[in-house]
Design an enzyme around this catalytic site. Structure first.
Site, short mmCIF file in Angstrom:
data_model
loop_
_atom_site.label_atom_id
_atom_site.label_comp_id
_atom_site.label_asym_id
_atom_site.label_seq_id
_atom_site.Cartn_x
_atom_site.Cartn_y
_atom_site.Cartn_z
N CYS A 99 -1.81 1.37 -0.37
CA CYS A 99 -1.54 1.37 -1.59
C CYS A 99 -0.09 1.89 -1.70
CB CYS A 99 -2.60 2.75 -2.01
SG CYS A 99 -2.44 2.69 -3.97
N HIS A 141 -9.82 -3.12 -5.29
CA HIS A 141 -8.96 -1.88 -5.32
C HIS A 141 -8.05 -1.57 -6.57
CE1 HIS A 141 -5.73 0.21 -2.76
NE2 HIS A 141 -5.16 0.06 -3.94
N GLU A 142 -7.50 -2.61 -7.08
CA GLU A 142 -6.51 -2.43 -8.64
C GLU A 142 -7.75 -1.84 -9.59
OE1 GLU A 142 -3.67 -1.92 -7.90
OE2 GLU A 142 -3.37 -3.09 -6.33
#
Length: 181
Positions: A99, A141-142
């Site tokens: 990230c 993830h986003e």
């Protein structure tokens, strides 16, 4: 314009992002800036909270993944406004995630292999996509960022080794100092 990133332990990364009701010139500029920022930092996706805006928006810079794992990048990233993951496969697949807000660390995260996501594009038009593999992982993830969830929250305790936790603490201290906290 390349925006400053928010780093681990920044309160905005733990907030639930506000839905976007209207596509404005300011929102369009934010998307352009996010695209430049994601490219500058060599990311594959970027959520608005990572650049200090707690709104339900992220971009994805990968168009497809080839059979050999090579990534094909978009000329301009795909924009997801108010995304909702509407379907998830039951099959979970482990994958290594990193990230931009937690630089230098990576961890194994189990996620569904296939998803369907609905969102709006930058013209305000709704769309739906079914994705699998790495592209599905990017979207999950986003989308997590928009709910105040980081990939480290999804790692198993056994994967959070003492060394991993020590490195996470170093990142927290470094970026707290840079933020003047």
């Amino acid at each position: 314009m390349i925006r400053d990133l928010e780093y681990y332990d920044s309160p905005i990364l733990r907030k639930v992002a506000a839905p976007i009701d209207e596509i404005t010139d300011e929102l369009r500029q934010l998307v352009l800036d996010m695209s430049e920022t994601m490219t500058f930092y060599k990311g594959v996706g970027l959520a608005a909270p990572q650049v200090g805006h707690s709104v339900a928006l992220f971009i994805m810079g990968v168009e497809k993944e080839l059979d050999d794992g090579e990534l094909i990048f978009c000329d301009f990233p795909k924009v997801f406004i108010n995304p909702v993951i509407t379907q998830k496969s039951e099959q979970l697949v482990y994958g290594n995630e990193g990230c931009l807000s937690i630089p230098g660390l990576r961890g194994e995260v189990a996620r569904p292999d296939k998803i369907t996501v609905t969102a709006k594009n930058l013209d305000g038009q709704p769309f739906s996509m079914t994705l699998e593999g790495f592209l599905a992982r990017i979207v999950m993830h986003e989308t997590d960022h928009l709910h105040g969830v980081l990939y480290i929250d999804r790692m198993s305790d056994k994967d959070k080794t003492k060394q991993f936790k020590n490195n996470l603490e170093k990142i927290r201290r470094k970026y707290s100092i840079l933020r003047g906290l």
